[in-house]
Enzyme design. Structure first.
Site, PDB file in Angstrom:
ATOM      1  N   HIS A 108     -14.356 -22.325 -24.865  1.00  0.00           N
ATOM      2  CA  HIS A 108     -13.853 -21.949 -23.478  1.00  0.00           C
ATOM      3  C   HIS A 108     -15.196 -22.492 -22.545  1.00  0.00           C
ATOM      4  CE1 HIS A 108     -10.233 -20.170 -24.350  1.00  0.00           C
ATOM      5  NE2 HIS A 108     -10.805 -19.521 -25.383  1.00  0.00           N
ATOM      6  N   HIS A 138      -9.427 -14.358 -25.815  1.00  0.00           N
ATOM      7  CA  HIS A 138     -10.501 -13.530 -26.277  1.00  0.00           C
ATOM      8  C   HIS A 138     -11.051 -12.423 -25.068  1.00  0.00           C
ATOM      9  CE1 HIS A 138     -10.500 -15.451 -30.122  1.00  0.00           C
ATOM     10  NE2 HIS A 138     -11.464 -14.894 -30.772  1.00  0.00           N
TER      11      HIS A 138
END
Length: 295
Positions: free
Chosen positions: A215, A159
């Site tokens: 993450h 992302h």
């Protein structure tokens, strides 16, 4: 030596783009990206005393890919189309899309190949591995295999790298069109703010990946660096430096094929330059005379 009758066209040679070759390269890169997308990652050993790093709760993505891709590409398409309607320069439109698509597919290859090689678990890996919350002594996962494999593709953040590759390219594009780093736009803060807005959006997208526990901060940081580097490198493949006075024109622009020292600028090019910079040939002559005096 004084330059008589300066023109507004930069004295560079236009670059010919082999469109078929560029399309083939992007398709090849996309195929490589898809290959790594479906590869199982390296199975990194997890010690029992480090499992706490991966026990964050599983949550839905704050910015899912089904939102990120359409909104990002839609925004870029609108901006490119608006500029094309203003200038009518097809070479500019082609260069913009070629630069953007190269940045995105190259980012996909780099990011996902590293994901597979590193195999770092995500912050929510424990719950992917043990959906019932009960770990066995051997730490053998009992969850869905596809969810587990995706849980080992944390580093770097896809992302973050995509957001900075696409929106970073847009930031460079806007900075050139608004002359943020040239004598035309210096000192006008609104230009800098507009050009920097995509980078702020990319930063928010990257940070969201730590907020939804998909993450670690290191994944996001490295992904962001990968994306912004690729954005600038791919932008420079088709456009001059951001500080170039005519940096808003792509290398392939027909306006770059006229020698500004010996020939007048073609009318369509003059209109494009004036509509973009707000400068006339009189302004150009004054600037050149001032530069000559300073030298």
């Amino acid at each position: 030596m004084k330059n008589n009758g300066p023109s507004m066209t930069p004295s560079r040679t236009g670059t010919n783009i082999n469109l078929l070759q560029e399309i083939i390269i992007r398709l090849a890169l996309f195929a490589i990206y898809m290959y790594f997308e479906f590869q199982d990652p390296y199975i990194r050993m997890i010690q029992p005393d480090e499992m706490w790093l991966y026990k964050n709760p599983r949550t839905a993505s704050y910015v899912p890919l089904t939102t990120l891709y359409p909104v990002t590409f839609g925004l870029l398409a609108i901006i490119f189309f608006i500029y094309y309607c203003r200038t009518g320069d097809f070479e500019e439109l082609k260069s913009a899309w070629l630069g953007l698509t190269l940045a995105c597919v190259l980012n996909g290859v780099v990011t996902h190949s590293v994901k597979v090689v590193v195999g770092r678990p995500r912050p929510d890996y424990f719950w992917r591995c043990f959906p019932d919350g009960i770990a066995n002594d051997e730490l053998q996962c009992t969850g869905d295999s596809s969810v587990i494999m995706d849980g080992r593709k944390s580093f770097p953040s896809g992302h973050a790298s995509f957001a900075f590759a696409a929106l970073g390219f847009l930031s460079c594009y806007l900075a050139a069109k608004l002359h943020v780093f040239t004598e035309r736009g210096r000192g006008q803060s609104w230009r800098l703010l507009v050009a920097g807005a995509p980078l702020l959006a990319a930063t928010m997208i990257a940070i969201s990946r730590t907020c939804d526990y998909h993450h670690h901060w290191q994944d996001v940081t490295v992904g962001s660096v990968i994306g912004i580097i690729e954005a600038y490198l791919c932008y420079r493949q088709y456009y001059p430096p951001l500080g170039d006075r005519f940096g808003f024109l792509p290398y392939s622009s027909s306006c770059l094929t006229i020698n500004c020292c010996t020939k007048p600028c073609a009318k369509p090019c003059t209109q494009q330059i004036e509509s973009t910079t707000g400068e006339t040939e009189a302004d150009d002559k004054l600037l050149l005379d001032n530069e000559e005096k300073n030298n």
